[in-house]
Write a protein that holds these residues in place. Sequence first.
Motif, PDB file in Angstrom:
ATOM      1  N   MET A 276       3.067 -20.770  19.164  1.00 37.96           N
ATOM      2  CA  MET A 276       2.946 -19.599  18.300  1.00 37.96           C
ATOM      3  C   MET A 276       3.507 -19.933  16.910  1.00 37.96           C
ATOM      4  O   MET A 276       4.573 -20.521  16.787  1.00 37.96           O
ATOM      5  N   SER A 277       2.753 -19.581  15.881  1.00 36.67           N
ATOM      6  CA  SER A 277       3.190 -19.943  14.529  1.00 36.67           C
ATOM      7  C   SER A 277       4.255 -18.966  14.025  1.00 36.67           C
ATOM      8  O   SER A 277       4.236 -17.785  14.379  1.00 36.67           O
ATOM      9  N   ILE A 278       5.161 -19.469  13.217  1.00 34.09           N
ATOM     10  CA  ILE A 278       6.218 -18.634  12.632  1.00 34.09           C
ATOM     11  C   ILE A 278       5.624 -17.874  11.447  1.00 34.09           C
ATOM     12  O   ILE A 278       4.904 -18.466  10.643  1.00 34.09           O
ATOM     13  N   PRO A 279       5.919 -16.585  11.312  1.00 33.89           N
ATOM     14  CA  PRO A 279       5.432 -15.853  10.138  1.00 33.89           C
ATOM     15  C   PRO A 279       5.906 -16.500   8.844  1.00 33.89           C
ATOM     16  O   PRO A 279       7.053 -16.947   8.741  1.00 33.89           O
ATOM     17  N   GLN A 280       5.012 -16.566   7.865  1.00 30.03           N
ATOM     18  CA  GLN A 280       5.365 -17.187   6.591  1.00 30.03           C
ATOM     19  C   GLN A 280       6.043 -16.182   5.655  1.00 30.03           C
ATOM     20  O   GLN A 280       5.654 -15.022   5.580  1.00 30.03           O
ATOM     21  N   ILE A 281       7.073 -16.684   4.943  1.00 30.00           N
ATOM     22  CA  ILE A 281       7.758 -15.894   3.928  1.00 30.00           C
ATOM     23  C   ILE A 281       8.038 -16.781   2.723  1.00 30.00           C
ATOM     24  O   ILE A 281       7.884 -18.002   2.786  1.00 30.00           O
ATOM     25  N   THR A 282       8.446 -16.137   1.628  1.00 28.53           N
ATOM     26  CA  THR A 282       8.737 -16.845   0.384  1.00 28.53           C
ATOM     27  C   THR A 282      10.165 -16.554  -0.044  1.00 28.53           C
ATOM     28  O   THR A 282      10.570 -15.387  -0.074  1.00 28.53           O
ATOM     29  N   ASP A 283      10.906 -17.605  -0.380  1.00 28.72           N
ATOM     30  CA  ASP A 283      12.228 -17.429  -1.005  1.00 28.72           C
ATOM     31  C   ASP A 283      11.965 -17.224  -2.493  1.00 28.72           C
ATOM     32  O   ASP A 283      11.688 -18.178  -3.220  1.00 28.72           O
ATOM     33  N   SER A 284      12.060 -15.976  -2.937  1.00 37.33           N
ATOM     34  CA  SER A 284      11.648 -15.641  -4.305  1.00 37.33           C
ATOM     35  C   SER A 284      12.699 -15.993  -5.353  1.00 37.33           C
ATOM     36  O   SER A 284      12.439 -15.841  -6.550  1.00 37.33           O
TER      37      SER A 284
ATOM     38  N   PRO B 219       9.873   1.984  -1.546  1.00 34.81           N
ATOM     39  CA  PRO B 219       8.546   1.740  -0.959  1.00 34.81           C
ATOM     40  C   PRO B 219       8.457   0.316  -0.406  1.00 34.81           C
ATOM     41  O   PRO B 219       8.893  -0.632  -1.063  1.00 34.81           O
ATOM     42  N   ILE B 220       7.883   0.178   0.773  1.00 27.62           N
ATOM     43  CA  ILE B 220       7.815  -1.131   1.426  1.00 27.62           C
ATOM     44  C   ILE B 220       6.974  -2.115   0.619  1.00 27.62           C
ATOM     45  O   ILE B 220       7.164  -3.344   0.715  1.00 27.62           O
ATOM     46  N   ASP B 221       6.090  -1.612  -0.246  1.00 23.63           N
ATOM     47  CA  ASP B 221       5.248  -2.535  -1.015  1.00 23.63           C
ATOM     48  C   ASP B 221       5.921  -3.037  -2.287  1.00 23.63           C
ATOM     49  O   ASP B 221       5.297  -3.683  -3.127  1.00 23.63           O
ATOM     50  N   ARG B 222       7.239  -2.771  -2.422  1.00 28.62           N
ATOM     51  CA  ARG B 222       7.990  -3.270  -3.584  1.00 28.62           C
ATOM     52  C   ARG B 222       9.163  -4.152  -3.181  1.00 28.62           C
ATOM     53  O   ARG B 222      10.097  -4.328  -3.950  1.00 28.62           O
ATOM     54  N   ILE B 223       9.146  -4.689  -1.968  1.00 33.72           N
ATOM     55  CA  ILE B 223      10.295  -5.435  -1.451  1.00 33.72           C
ATOM     56  C   ILE B 223       9.985  -6.929  -1.396  1.00 33.72           C
ATOM     57  O   ILE B 223       8.951  -7.349  -0.858  1.00 33.72           O
TER      58      ILE B 223
ATOM     59  N   ALA C 198      15.239 -11.712   6.034  1.00 35.00           N
ATOM     60  CA  ALA C 198      13.982 -11.016   6.319  1.00 35.00           C
ATOM     61  C   ALA C 198      14.027 -10.322   7.686  1.00 35.00           C
ATOM     62  O   ALA C 198      13.447  -9.241   7.863  1.00 35.00           O
ATOM     63  N   LYS C 199      14.740 -10.905   8.637  1.00 43.45           N
ATOM     64  CA  LYS C 199      14.849 -10.257   9.951  1.00 43.45           C
ATOM     65  C   LYS C 199      15.638  -8.950   9.844  1.00 43.45           C
ATOM     66  O   LYS C 199      15.299  -7.948  10.480  1.00 43.45           O
ATOM     67  N   VAL C 200      16.689  -8.952   9.022  1.00 46.16           N
ATOM     68  CA  VAL C 200      17.428  -7.711   8.771  1.00 46.16           C
ATOM     69  C   VAL C 200      16.534  -6.721   8.023  1.00 46.16           C
ATOM     70  O   VAL C 200      16.532  -5.520   8.311  1.00 46.16           O
ATOM     71  N   GLY C 201      15.754  -7.235   7.060  1.00 44.58           N
ATOM     72  CA  GLY C 201      14.815  -6.370   6.344  1.00 44.58           C
ATOM     73  C   GLY C 201      13.847  -5.669   7.281  1.00 44.58           C
ATOM     74  O   GLY C 201      13.574  -4.467   7.130  1.00 44.58           O
ATOM     75  N   ALA C 202      13.331  -6.406   8.246  1.00 45.72           N
ATOM     76  CA  ALA C 202      12.422  -5.809   9.222  1.00 45.72           C
ATOM     77  C   ALA C 202      13.111  -4.673   9.981  1.00 45.72           C
ATOM     78  O   ALA C 202      12.518  -3.603  10.201  1.00 45.72           O
ATOM     79  N   GLU C 203      14.388  -4.870  10.334  1.00 45.43           N
ATOM     80  CA  GLU C 203      15.149  -3.817  11.027  1.00 45.43           C
ATOM     81  C   GLU C 203      15.336  -2.595  10.115  1.00 45.43           C
ATOM     82  O   GLU C 203      15.199  -1.452  10.567  1.00 45.43           O
ATOM     83  N   VAL C 204      15.660  -2.854   8.841  1.00 43.05           N
ATOM     84  CA  VAL C 204      15.885  -1.753   7.895  1.00 43.05           C
ATOM     85  C   VAL C 204      14.651  -0.865   7.798  1.00 43.05           C
ATOM     86  O   VAL C 204      14.754   0.363   7.726  1.00 43.05           O
ATOM     87  N   PHE C 205      13.473  -1.488   7.814  1.00 43.98           N
ATOM     88  CA  PHE C 205      12.230  -0.724   7.675  1.00 43.98           C
ATOM     89  C   PHE C 205      11.608  -0.359   9.019  1.00 43.98           C
ATOM     90  O   PHE C 205      10.523   0.232   9.066  1.00 43.98           O
ATOM     91  N   GLY C 206      12.293  -0.710  10.107  1.00 39.88           N
ATOM     92  CA  GLY C 206      11.782  -0.370  11.435  1.00 39.88           C
ATOM     93  C   GLY C 206      10.453  -1.043  11.733  1.00 39.88           C
ATOM     94  O   GLY C 206       9.568  -0.450  12.352  1.00 39.88           O
TER      95      GLY C 206
ATOM     96  N   ALA D  55       6.946  -9.983  12.091  1.00 38.96           N
ATOM     97  CA  ALA D  55       5.710 -10.568  11.545  1.00 38.96           C
ATOM     98  C   ALA D  55       5.071  -9.635  10.518  1.00 38.96           C
ATOM     99  O   ALA D  55       4.558 -10.084   9.486  1.00 38.96           O
ATOM    100  N   ASP D  56       5.111  -8.331  10.791  1.00 42.29           N
ATOM    101  CA  ASP D  56       4.528  -7.356   9.860  1.00 42.29           C
ATOM    102  C   ASP D  56       5.334  -7.274   8.570  1.00 42.29           C
ATOM    103  O   ASP D  56       4.763  -7.184   7.471  1.00 42.29           O
ATOM    104  N   PHE D  57       6.666  -7.308   8.695  1.00 45.66           N
ATOM    105  CA  PHE D  57       7.517  -7.273   7.500  1.00 45.66           C
ATOM    106  C   PHE D  57       7.305  -8.538   6.675  1.00 45.66           C
ATOM    107  O   PHE D  57       7.185  -8.485   5.446  1.00 45.66           O
ATOM    108  N   ALA D  58       7.238  -9.683   7.343  1.00 45.51           N
ATOM    109  CA  ALA D  58       7.005 -10.947   6.634  1.00 45.51           C
ATOM    110  C   ALA D  58       5.687 -10.896   5.870  1.00 45.51           C
ATOM    111  O   ALA D  58       5.620 -11.255   4.684  1.00 45.51           O
TER     112      ALA D  58
END
Length: 267
Positions: A1-9, A199-203, A231-239, A243-246
């Motif tokens: 299973m592939s790991i969700p991709q994220i970016t260190d901004s 808003p989740i689309d500004r994170i 990012a894992k904590v971020g996913a918890e914050v937004f419930g 993978a969806d948060f990433a």
Amino acid sequence: MSIPQITDSHCHLDFPDFEGQLDQIIANAAENGVTRMVTICTRLRNIPQVQAIAEAHAPVFFAGGTHPMSAAEEPLATVDELVALAEHPKFVGIGESGLDYHYTAESAQVQKDSLRIHIEAARQTGLPLIIHARAADEDMARILSEEHAKGAYSCVMHCYCSGPELAKTCVDLGFYLSMSGIATFPKSQEVRDIFAAAPIDRILVETDAPYLAPPPFRGKRNEPAYTMHTAKVGAEVFGMDYADFAAQTQANFDRLFSKVTAYEAAA
């Protein structure tokens, strides 16, 4: 299973903490799904070193500006100087600039002057402004709003840990808030609450490496691989599922840092 991709901004790969280790650091990042990173130049005289890192490593892009805590020690940047940097295909952001009255309140005026120059460069280039804000919420909200009224620009509030009022001002202006390791610390519930209200689309997510390592690495050198823990904590914050948060933070990054996606499409 592939790991969700994220970016260190937002990281600082030119700092001595990473000297001679960048190949390993970038490999570690990839193992954790961190497939891109933006390394930030905080003093313009260091642009050659930062640029060289981006040129040598496919996943690394760079941004440049004068950090507010250095604003009194460095020559004041010019708009033309910053705009010229944007000619490089991997130069993707203006900054970090901003205001820091926690450590360097005595240079407040030169910080403000520097910030307005960086905003104008962001406006002219269409690249996102990268902001460092500490203990300066009122001045920051006022300047960002005044300047936005003169002409739109895009912006990310890096490592957001200011108050809820500044966060609301930024969101209302269409700006983005970036979540760092600070948001993962046990005592940072107020910061998590501010993110949860946005808003989740500004994170975005970031490390600010080598600083602010999230648990379980707190107190050690941070590196881009550890973006995953934030990012894992971020996913918890937004419930959300991780993978969806990433995926959401990737879409947000692509929208704000559109030059990165253009570069990748052309590569």
